[in-house]
Design a protein around this motif. Structure first.
Motif, mmCIF file in Angstrom:
data_model
loop_
_atom_site.group_PDB
_atom_site.id
_atom_site.type_symbol
_atom_site.label_atom_id
_atom_site.label_comp_id
_atom_site.label_asym_id
_atom_site.label_seq_id
_atom_site.Cartn_x
_atom_site.Cartn_y
_atom_site.Cartn_z
ATOM 1 N N GLU A 31 0.814 -1.378 -0.418
ATOM 2 C CA GLU A 31 -0.111 -0.026 -0.032
ATOM 3 C C GLU A 31 1.095 1.177 -0.063
ATOM 4 O O GLU A 31 1.009 2.794 -0.625
ATOM 5 C CB GLU A 31 -1.131 -0.025 1.533
ATOM 6 N N LYS A 32 2.060 1.249 1.050
ATOM 7 C CA LYS A 32 2.801 2.582 0.903
ATOM 8 C C LYS A 32 3.064 2.667 -0.629
ATOM 9 O O LYS A 32 3.876 3.734 -0.565
ATOM 10 C CB LYS A 32 3.514 1.766 2.233
ATOM 11 N N GLN A 34 2.629 2.002 -3.029
ATOM 12 C CA GLN A 34 1.782 2.349 -4.023
ATOM 13 C C GLN A 34 1.330 3.590 -4.245
ATOM 14 O O GLN A 34 1.451 4.476 -5.097
ATOM 15 C CB GLN A 34 0.218 1.492 -4.237
ATOM 16 N N GLU A 35 1.106 4.005 -2.890
ATOM 17 C CA GLU A 35 1.314 6.031 -2.719
ATOM 18 C C GLU A 35 2.569 6.305 -3.044
ATOM 19 O O GLU A 35 2.449 7.489 -4.114
ATOM 20 C CB GLU A 35 1.089 5.736 -1.499
ATOM 21 N N GLU A 36 3.262 5.511 -2.799
ATOM 22 C CA GLU A 36 4.824 6.506 -3.309
ATOM 23 C C GLU A 36 4.432 6.545 -4.377
ATOM 24 O O GLU A 36 5.127 8.014 -5.271
ATOM 25 C CB GLU A 36 5.910 5.561 -2.759
ATOM 26 N N GLN A 39 2.002 9.022 -6.028
ATOM 27 C CA GLN A 39 3.263 10.782 -5.778
ATOM 28 C C GLN A 39 4.471 10.520 -6.839
ATOM 29 O O GLN A 39 4.126 12.392 -7.355
ATOM 30 C CB GLN A 39 3.461 10.970 -4.534
ATOM 31 N N LYS A 66 -6.093 8.023 -9.737
ATOM 32 C CA LYS A 66 -5.437 7.610 -8.345
ATOM 33 C C LYS A 66 -7.034 7.197 -7.837
ATOM 34 O O LYS A 66 -7.096 6.165 -7.529
ATOM 35 C CB LYS A 66 -4.846 8.997 -7.567
ATOM 36 N N GLN A 70 -7.436 3.655 -5.935
ATOM 37 C CA GLN A 70 -7.746 3.578 -4.903
ATOM 38 C C GLN A 70 -8.914 3.249 -4.388
ATOM 39 O O GLN A 70 -9.648 2.661 -2.992
ATOM 40 C CB GLN A 70 -7.264 3.995 -4.390
ATOM 41 N N LYS A 72 -11.180 4.563 -2.678
ATOM 42 C CA LYS A 72 -11.650 5.878 -1.910
ATOM 43 C C LYS A 72 -12.470 6.515 -1.636
ATOM 44 O O LYS A 72 -13.089 6.711 -0.746
ATOM 45 C CB LYS A 72 -10.118 5.891 -0.555
ATOM 46 N N LYS A 378 -5.924 -2.034 -5.533
ATOM 47 C CA LYS A 378 -5.063 -2.092 -6.582
ATOM 48 C C LYS A 378 -4.232 -2.550 -7.955
ATOM 49 O O LYS A 378 -3.018 -2.690 -8.539
ATOM 50 C CB LYS A 378 -3.825 -3.445 -5.980
#
Lengths: 465, 210
Positions: A31-32, A34-36, A39, A66, A70, A72, A378
């Protein structure tokens, strides 16, 4: 050659080895990562934008993806990304010889399409491969305008049995060696001398050095390397054009929709090695070998998908899926032969913080439940002839879905038909986000008026969905 | 024992099917009975495919078994085998498209279902269809295509057949994964199909005979 095995294969289950099974559950930092990666993509660090508005537009569009991926929060509007396919070639009215041999004409065609239609994302002309490179190597896997086809014909695959069933064990023992010394000599006429190449793990002691290098001194092997160098030079010229087009279109604010490529291990075997008839009958005749070969191809497909994303700071490799479609095999065969290693490729990429873009060509209605067994937020599942309402209710709960304006409609329908379809697609698949508007396949043959109507419809109806 | 052969072929038991065929041939049975049993097995496979119980994998596997059985039986046949055919189908992949897998499946299925099929191959220009309609006198013409460029090629082929004054003498079906009602209308064909059994159903419907 008779198979020689260290370990017996179980008749029914998976490969019998003591190694830890990899790529079953996603890693804890997926998860981390993917976020990076998002970014990095969002930062658009290496892009020279034409205007500040272009830069803002670029970031806004990456953000749409994004949010859609995701799951969200819903994106501010539905992102539009039809599969360009070879449509720009037809639209610019250049022929296939020009497209594959005159890089400047190809570049102009691509820019013209993106300028005139302005979809949210840029689809690279990378699939329009340089004919000269294929010619230099005497590539046999496809036919194209410089190799038997006419100027009005796009390149097409030559279905054949490029690997025999008896060769599964050789592939399993050493995929790299098999490709280098057996497969390449078959699919590249000019690389036939690579049959003489030594298998590399055999070279590790002083008396083993001279016999290993002797083939490199032969006229034939030298010629093969010479051809590779020539092909490399040509491919670099073509690649320079691709980079120029990419920089130009991205500089106007349109992010690339995908970077890199991978495939389902079953399709690597089925499309390119055994052929359709071969792989489908292997499920009955050589089930254990087929499964083990898919397992051996899996790490290569993960690395392949990750490589281009890492090099370009992108996040979505394009993964076209072929022989697992509805009709090709039963649900049980799909679960046994196709899905396990495709799922490992998906998890392996997710572990790298990458978003696999799974392009299911043909029907996938029978597979929607099985393919829902993936971590949430994902992936992108991109559909062709699928009931999008059911897709939304099943795999749409865990994955962004994309698709699926039919090519038949874009090629033979009217703008009115297209608008009606798009509106209904947006209502069905677009509600609450998690959706990228696209076509069911590459848009070759589409009428320009229909493409225009499609994009207009999404801009109109997709804003508030 | 022919019953067991039917079971073996229709349930993809390759080794068993070949062993039974061998035993049958040794027992001096009329080889035609083996071929009849094979046809019955393929009918079962076709039915199961239509019902969604079998897939392309089973079609190809049973086809591969059938081919071996036929090859074993052939040398034992006395003279030419004359079977009554249901009717004639002319088929080809249209101009521009060089894909043959889908077409070959249709040819195979039509053949095992008792149709006389003339296969013109791939990248077939409209004029050749016209010429062959004259020569072969089929009741049905099948146009195959995988790529979208096939849409216009199919349309052009139908128009050329029309111009030659032959349109009313044949029923035309188009086949391929990207075919639809809309494409059928665009092309001017009589029907479309997305899989091999659809072609068999159409041909049976048009030509008749069960």
């Amino acid at each position: 050659m008779m198979a020689w095995r260290l370990l017996p294969l179980r008749k029914t289950g998976s490969v019998d080895n003591k190694m830890k099974e990899r790529w079953i559950d996603p890693s804890s930092d997926a998860e981390k990562k993917q976020e990076e990666n998002f970014q990095t993509w969002l930062s658009a660090a290496d892009i020279d934008f034409e205007t500040p508005e272009a830069k803002a537009g670029y970031k806004e569009r990456v953000k749409l993806i994004k949010d859609a991926v995701q799951l969200k929060s819903a994106p501010s509007r539905i992102p539009i990304s039809p599969s360009t396919g070879h449509f720009p070639i037809e639209y610019a009215k250049i022929n296939w010889h020009e497209a594959m041999y005159d890089y400047e004409k190809l570049a102009q065609a691509w820019e013209k399409y993106h300028d005139d239609f302005a979809p949210d994302f840029y689809h690279s002309p990378r699939t329009v491969v340089p004919g000269k490179v294929l010619e230099i190597l005497d590539f046999k896997l496809y036919r194209w305008v410089g190799n038997d086809l006419r100027e009005d014909q796009e390149y097409q695959f030559v279905e054949n049995e490029y690997m025999k069933a008896e060769e599964y064990q050789d592939l399993i023992d050493d995929p790299t060696g098999f490709f280098l010394t057996v497969y390449f000599p078959r699919i590249f006429g000019e690389l036939k001398p690579l049959e003489k190449m030594p298998l590399l793990p055999s070279v590790h002691e002083i008396p083993l050095v001279p016999p290993a290098v002797i083939p490199f001194g032969t006229k034939e092997v030298k010629s093969a390397f010479q051809k590779l160098a020539e092909a490399g030079d040509e491919a670099n010229d073509w690649h320079a054009m691709i980079m120029r087009v990419s920089a130009s279109i991205m500089g106007k604010g349109f992010p690339a929709f995908s970077a890199g490529f991978s495939k389902a291990p079953f399709d690597v075997i089925g499309d390119s090695l055994r052929g359709t008839q071969g792989v489908l009958t292997d499920m009955f005749r050589h089930p254990d070998e087929l499964k083990e070969a898919c397992e051996r191809i899996t790490p290569f497909m993960i690395k392949l998908g990750a490589a281009a994303c890492k090099a370009t700071g992108h996040i979505m490799p394009f993964i076209p899926l072929h022989k697992g479609a509805d009709g090709f095999m039963s649900d049980e065969q799909f679960r046994t032969f196709y899905w396990p290693t495709l799922r490992k490729v998906i998890i392996g990429l997710i572990d790298e913080g990458i978003v696999p873009q799974l392009f299911a060509e043909g029907g996938y209605n029978q597979r929607l439940e099985v393919i829902s067994d993936i971590p949430k937020g994902k992936t992108v599942w991109w559909f062709d002839t699928v009931d999008m309402a059911r897709a939304k209710e099943t795999v749409g709960k865990v994955s962004c879905i994309a698709g699926n304006v039919p090519l038949s409609l874009l090629c033979t329908g009217t703008p009115g038909d297209v608008t009606t379809y798009c509106r209904s697609l947006i209502e069905t698949a677009g509600k609450d986000g998690g959706f990228i508007f696209s076509t069911g396949a590459g848009m070759q043959g589409a009428k320009p008026g229909n493409v225009r109507a499609m994009i207009k419809a999404v801009k109109e109806y997709g804003a508030s969905a | 024992m022919t019953g067991r052969l039917i079971d073996a072929i229709s349930s993809m038991k390759e080794k068993e099917a070949l062993d039974i065929t061998k035993a049958l041939l040794e027992s001096k049975i009329d080889p035609m009975e083996i071929l009849d049993a094979s046809s019955k097995a393929m009918e079962i496979v076709g039915k199961r495919f239509e019902l969604g119980e079998y897939f392309l994998s089973e079609l190809m596997m049973s086809g591969a078994i059938l081919k071996q059985v036929s090859e074993m039986v052939k040398p034992m046949l006395k003279g030419e085998v004359r079977t009554k055919k249901r009717g004639k189908v002319l088929i080809g992949t249209v101009k521009g498209d060089i894909h043959d897998i889908g077409k070959d499946i249709v040819v195979f299925l039509l053949d095992v279902n008792g149709f006389e099929v003339r296969d013109l191959g791939i990248d077939v220009p409209p004029e050749r269809f016209v010429e062959q309609i004259g020569d072969f006198q089929p009741q049905v013409v099948g146009l195959s295509g995988l790529l979208t460029l096939a849409y216009d090629a199919m349309k052009h082929t139908v128009q050329t057949i029309q111009k030659a004054g032959l349109r009313d003498s044949v029923k035309i079906m188009i086949g391929g994964g990207q075919m639809s009602t809309q494409v059928k209308e665009y092309v001017g064909a009589d029907a479309f199909g997305n899989d091999g059994m659809a072609a068999v159903a159409l041909a049976k419907d048009w030509i008749g005979g069960q």
